[in-house]
Design an enzyme around this catalytic site. Structure first.
Site, PDB file in Angstrom:
ATOM      1  CB  ALA A  63     -19.440 -11.441  -0.059  1.00 30.46           C
ATOM      2  N   GLY A 102     -15.771 -14.144  -2.874  1.00 28.91           N
ATOM      3  CA  GLY A 102     -15.495 -14.575  -1.501  1.00 28.91           C
ATOM      4  C   GLY A 102     -15.454 -16.081  -1.381  1.00 28.91           C
ATOM      5  CD  GLU A 105     -11.549 -12.821  -1.551  1.00 29.65           C
ATOM      6  OE1 GLU A 105     -12.754 -12.623  -1.283  1.00 29.65           O
ATOM      7  OE2 GLU A 105     -10.711 -11.910  -1.583  1.00 29.65           O
ATOM      8  CD  GLU A 125     -14.374 -10.615  -5.747  1.00 36.05           C
ATOM      9  OE1 GLU A 125     -14.104 -11.039  -6.883  1.00 36.05           O
ATOM     10  OE2 GLU A 125     -14.154 -11.269  -4.712  1.00 36.05           O
TER      11      GLU A 125
HETATM   12  N1  T1G Z   1     -25.078 -12.826  -3.242  1.00 39.09           N
HETATM   13  C1  T1G Z   1     -26.419 -12.896  -3.106  1.00 39.09           C
HETATM   14  N2  T1G Z   1     -27.262 -13.417  -4.035  1.00 39.09           N
HETATM   15  C2  T1G Z   1     -26.681 -13.896  -5.143  1.00 39.09           C
HETATM   16  C3  T1G Z   1     -25.287 -13.864  -5.379  1.00 39.09           C
HETATM   17  C4  T1G Z   1     -24.477 -13.301  -4.349  1.00 39.09           C
HETATM   18  N3  T1G Z   1     -23.154 -13.244  -4.467  1.00 39.09           N
HETATM   19  N4  T1G Z   1     -25.053 -14.405  -6.601  1.00 39.09           N
HETATM   20  C5  T1G Z   1     -26.242 -14.768  -7.103  1.00 39.09           C
HETATM   21  N5  T1G Z   1     -27.218 -14.460  -6.246  1.00 39.09           N
HETATM   22  C6  T1G Z   1     -28.655 -14.696  -6.437  1.00 39.09           C
HETATM   23  C7  T1G Z   1     -29.210 -13.915  -7.609  1.00 39.09           C
HETATM   24  O1  T1G Z   1     -29.546 -12.601  -7.208  1.00 39.09           O
HETATM   25  C8  T1G Z   1     -30.445 -14.752  -7.929  1.00 39.09           C
HETATM   26  O2  T1G Z   1     -31.402 -14.459  -6.928  1.00 39.09           O
HETATM   27  C9  T1G Z   1     -29.996 -16.177  -7.654  1.00 39.09           C
HETATM   28  O3  T1G Z   1     -28.841 -16.060  -6.787  1.00 39.09           O
HETATM   29  C10 T1G Z   1     -29.590 -16.916  -8.909  1.00 39.09           C
HETATM   30  O4  T1G Z   1     -28.619 -16.072  -9.557  1.00 39.09           O
HETATM   31  C11 T1G Z   1     -15.350 -10.732  -0.299  1.00 39.09           C
HETATM   32  C12 T1G Z   1     -17.114  -9.186  -1.384  1.00 39.09           C
HETATM   33  C13 T1G Z   1     -23.284 -17.462  -9.230  1.00 39.09           C
HETATM   34  C14 T1G Z   1     -22.800 -17.483 -11.697  1.00 39.09           C
HETATM   35  O5  T1G Z   1     -20.210 -11.564  -8.138  1.00 39.09           O
HETATM   36  O6  T1G Z   1     -22.308 -14.496 -11.118  1.00 39.09           O
HETATM   37  O7  T1G Z   1     -17.557 -12.000  -2.974  1.00 39.09           O
HETATM   38  O8  T1G Z   1     -32.763 -12.878  -8.284  1.00 39.09           O
HETATM   39  O9  T1G Z   1     -29.848 -15.925 -11.736  1.00 39.09           O
HETATM   40  O10 T1G Z   1     -27.457 -17.727 -13.743  1.00 39.09           O
HETATM   41  O11 T1G Z   1     -14.157 -10.455  -2.233  1.00 39.09           O
HETATM   42  O12 T1G Z   1     -25.387 -15.539  -9.869  1.00 39.09           O
HETATM   43  O13 T1G Z   1     -33.405 -15.298  -8.122  1.00 39.09           O
HETATM   44  O14 T1G Z   1     -33.617 -13.785  -6.100  1.00 39.09           O
HETATM   45  O15 T1G Z   1     -27.389 -15.260 -11.557  1.00 39.09           O
HETATM   46  O16 T1G Z   1     -27.144 -19.745 -12.187  1.00 39.09           O
HETATM   47  C15 T1G Z   1     -18.740 -11.950  -5.867  1.00 39.09           C
HETATM   48  C16 T1G Z   1     -22.428 -13.150  -8.690  1.00 39.09           C
HETATM   49  C17 T1G Z   1     -19.522 -11.178  -4.863  1.00 39.09           C
HETATM   50  C18 T1G Z   1     -21.149 -13.752  -8.152  1.00 39.09           C
HETATM   51  C19 T1G Z   1     -25.060 -18.088 -10.816  1.00 39.09           C
HETATM   52  N6  T1G Z   1     -19.592 -12.948  -6.487  1.00 39.09           N
HETATM   53  N7  T1G Z   1     -23.331 -14.197  -9.114  1.00 39.09           N
HETATM   54  O17 T1G Z   1     -25.671 -17.719 -12.023  1.00 39.09           O
HETATM   55  O18 T1G Z   1     -28.127 -17.702 -11.332  1.00 39.09           O
HETATM   56  S1  T1G Z   1     -18.514  -9.947  -4.110  1.00 39.09           S
HETATM   57  C20 T1G Z   1     -20.288 -12.648  -7.598  1.00 39.09           C
HETATM   58  C21 T1G Z   1     -23.207 -14.751 -10.351  1.00 39.09           C
HETATM   59  C22 T1G Z   1     -17.476 -10.821  -3.104  1.00 39.09           C
HETATM   60  C23 T1G Z   1     -15.403 -10.870  -1.786  1.00 39.09           C
HETATM   61  C24 T1G Z   1     -16.445 -10.007  -2.402  1.00 39.09           C
HETATM   62  C25 T1G Z   1     -24.273 -15.743 -10.707  1.00 39.09           C
HETATM   63  C26 T1G Z   1     -23.827 -17.205 -10.594  1.00 39.09           C
HETATM   64  P1  T1G Z   1     -32.895 -14.082  -7.386  1.00 39.09           P
HETATM   65  P2  T1G Z   1     -28.513 -16.150 -11.123  1.00 39.09           P
HETATM   66  P3  T1G Z   1     -27.134 -18.287 -12.403  1.00 39.09           P
END
Ligand code: T1G
Length: 694
Positions: A63, A102, A105, A125
């Protein structure tokens, strides 16, 4: 139409192509686009199936974290997934990259899944203080069974495509290089075989296993100690045994929202953003050219030098390792071969990978062999005169422009820069022991370090899998400088009557992996004594008087490695209270005429933690770090400050700097100005009614 989802049809197979950089998060436009694509598929009788896939480096990675806390535009993710559950035609997810949260999911709400062979899957998450809120706790066990689903849902780790296939979470792994084409072919086969939609929601929950739930609770109490989200995720899975699917996902979403509103998620989301913020250096353009590091040197092959060699070689960098003589070189190569061999034995590394890393390392006892490197990391003994001599040599044997970085923990890098004769090429790269494991890297900008070198070592840190944080020059940089204040308060509290075992318990219950005294025994009290000796010139009488570490070292009690330190240790290094410590404390009090008193848990916690917060405020006020983010990221990743509190500066903001200041003022009355003068910035912000994060 959605700005981020393109719908097309080819030979009866529809495709929804999501293009929402940087990670195809399920932002509002993505959710709208998916809903539109499903409606278009249903409305077109020529369409037999729908393929959902993403452009860019990854399928949906979650998400949109940036939308959290804001009103969620329709349709919500659960609504889109319910449309998938009701669809009359098969929906196929074609996935690649990191299919997380998400995104995972959404893929599970599709009816079939085909993945690129390098795809990773997970529910991170819980690392954000959340739990899967889009049906993950209900669909995953229905597809994969409890044994595979519970750790995946509660621990936040990733699995690869093979494991996902074996767990029935995907149906096929694409063999060629064209996932889109293979997905369309897969969809065509389904249609040809008359296979319709196959919603996971319609599957029954797997056989219940209360013992497995109990075992998982125990595992989480150990692995995710103090964190609420993992237990909430486990609670949500149980809903599948108590409610119909649609009711269970509604309750799951309610639990997700409760987590979202809680302090732990706010803290962990703060850290997620902070870890990315510290990569952007104020005053340094984001497109600053960085130097190309093709070959790196390490001089000094002790414990730290060996770890640094391993970190560099593990990232594929050729390394020239300079040892004092052949015996030092042989000892170093023997040590790193042993470490990597145990990884191969454990199955966490292949023999081929180990051989490749070893082949990248060349060794020599002649610093002139560093001439072909673009960066040299110095890791010789922590003695200023020896380091100055090494930097003088490096300044001569390396090409002008070769970056000369010291791994020193607290010696003055400006002094080393002068000794090198090339101050603009000199910086610090402070790794944490073990250097091949610990993520944190304190990069140090010295007085004359060229901006291009700062940009280069920040980029290199990320390239070798570290979490680089930039610091200015000061004694101990960020982590060790703040830690030295905690150590001081720990010794003072023991002098005043607090038991070391009680002090350790207070920090354990706050969430640290271990308390200061257990940590001292682990690191070795001789190491701590050496650090105290190096700082003796600037120590106060009282700091010198609290010489418990020196007393124990004098008796040969060095901690775990001798079986006796603050604690006693059995042959398995299991700790128990040490009577010798109680005797030492009593004798010390008698010798110095000290009166011991009962000290409560709150005073212990505040003395240890506020001493670090106050020092962090000084680091900020002195400009050693540009932002509080550097401090929170460094302390969580370097000292094990519990991430679910957000780090010292975020945590202090949640308490209120006015309250923190009042407590520090009280300690100042009791303990004196030398130790508890409030940092000017903390007093200023408290007066302005703001926090470190405004
Ligand atoms: N939402 C918005 N921006 C995101 C994002 C996300 N989920 N994940 C990464 N970014 C942005 C990050 O801030 C950065 O932006 C750019 O992407 C590159 O990230 C319903 C509610 C995917 C493994 O926890 O683990 O889903 O700072 O430097 O090293 O149940 O990003 O450059 O402006 O980390 O290649 C669950 C979190 C959300 C994944 C990529 N998902 N992200 O790593 O790049 S909760 C996560 C990561 C959810 C559901 C619930 C990593 C990556 P900027 P980066 P990277």
């Amino acid at each position: 139409m959605s700005q981020t989802v393109t719908y097309s049809v080819q030979d009866g197979i529809a495709e929804a192509l999501i293009d929402n950089p940087p990670v195809n998060a399920t932002s509002a436009s993505v959710r709208q686009g998916l809903a539109e694509a499903i409606r278009a598929m249903e409305a077109d009788p020529s369409v037999k199936a729908l393929v959902v896939r993403c452009a860019g480096k990854t399928f949906i990675a979650g998400a949109d974290i940036k939308e959290f806390g804001k009103p969620m535009a329709d349709p919500g993710l659960p609504e889109v997934m319910a449309m998938m559950d009701r669809a009359s035609k098969p929906i196929i997810a074609a996935v690649h990259g990191t299919v997380l949260g998400g995104g995972f999911e959404v893929a599970l709400a599709c009816h079939y899944r085909i993945a690129d062979k390098d795809t990773r899957f997970g529910f991170p998450e819980v690392k954000l203080g959340l739990m899967p809120g889009g049906g993950g706790t209900q669909r995953t066990p229905r597809l994969a069974g409890l044994a595979a689903a519970l750790p995946l849902l509660t621990e936040g780790n990733q699995i690869g495509a093979d494991k996902a296939l074996a767990s029935n979470l995907i149906d096929a792994i694409a063999q060629g290089g064209d996932l889109a084409a293979e997905a369309r072919a897969f969809a065509g086969q389904l249609a040809a075989q008359g296979k319709g939609p196959r919603s996971a929601a319609a599957l029954p929950m797997p056989a219940d296993d209360p013992a497995l739930f109990e075992e998982t609770r125990k595992t989480l109490a150990r692995k995710m100690r103090g964190q609420t989200a993992p237990l909430r995720a486990l609670e949500a899975v149980r809903l599948g045994y108590e409610l119909p699917f649609d009711e269970a996902v509604k309750r799951e979403l309610a639990i997700f929202r409760e987590c979202m509103a809680g302090p732990q998620s706010k803290a962990l989301r703060h850290l997620f953003a902070a870890e990315r913020e510290v990569a952007r250096i104020p005053g340094l353009p984001a497109d600053m050219p960085v130097r190309d590091i093709e070959r790196a040197g390490v001089i000094g092959l002790g414990v730290m030098g060996r770890g640094i060699m391993m970190a560099l070689a593990s990232a594929g960098l050729p390394v020239v390792a300079i040892g004092l003589d052949q015996s030092h070189i042989d000892a170093a190569m023997k040590a790193i071969t042993k470490i990597w061999s145990s990884s191969v034995a454990r199955g966490s590394m292949t023999q081929e990978a180990m051989d490749k890393r070893l082949a990248l390392i060349t060794t020599s006892d002649d610093p002139r062999d560093l001439s072909a490197t673009q960066l040299v990391i110095e890791a010789v003994t922590e003695d200023l005169e020896i380091k100055k001599a090494v930097f003088a040599t490096l300044g001569q044997v390396t090409q002008p422009g070769t970056i000369l970085a010291s791994n020193t923990s607290f010696l003055n890098i400006d002094t080393l820069a002068q000794a090198s004769g090339r101050a603009e090429d000199v910086c610090g790269m402070h790794f944490f022991n073990p250097a091949h494991v610990m993520r944190l890297l304190e990069n140090v900008r010295a007085g004359q370090t060229a901006p291009e070198i700062v940009a280069t070592i920040m980029a290199l840190g990320k390239r070798i899998g570290k979490l680089p944080v930039l610091s200015g020059v000061c004694d101990g940089f960020i982590v060790n400088r703040m830690l030295s204040k905690r150590s001081r308060e720990g010794f003072f509290l023991v002098e005043e009557g607090a038991k070391p075992t009680d002090i350790d318990k207070v920090l354990l219950s706050y969430g640290f992996p271990m308390g200061p005294f257990a940590l001292g025994d682990l690191a070795g009290l001789d190491v701590q004594a050496a650090a105290r000796k190096a700082r003796a010139a600037s120590a106060t009488e009282r700091e010198l008087r609290a010489d418990f570490v020196e007393q124990m070292v004098a008796e040969g009690r060095l901690g775990q490695k001798t079986g006796s330190g603050w604690y006693s240790y059995d042959e398995n290094r299991k700790a128990s209270p040490n009577p010798l410590t109680d005797q030492m404390i009593a004798a010390h009090a008698q010798r110095h005429g000290l009166t011991l008193r009962e000290i409560g848990e709150e005073e212990i916690r505040e003395r240890l933690l506020y001493a670090m917060v106050n020092e962090g405020a000084k680091l900020l006020g002195e400009g050693i770090v540009p932002r509080p983010q550097e401090i929170d990221v460094a302390m969580v990743n370097g000292l094990g400050w519990p991430g679910y509190t957000g780090g010292p500066m975020h945590w202090a903001d949640q308490i209120g700097l006015d309250k923190v200041l009042a407590t520090i003022e009280r300690f100042r009355e009791q303990q004196g100005d030398a130790y508890w003068t409030p940092a000017p910035l903390l007093a200023q912000y408290a007066g302005e009614g703001r926090g470190f994060y405004a």
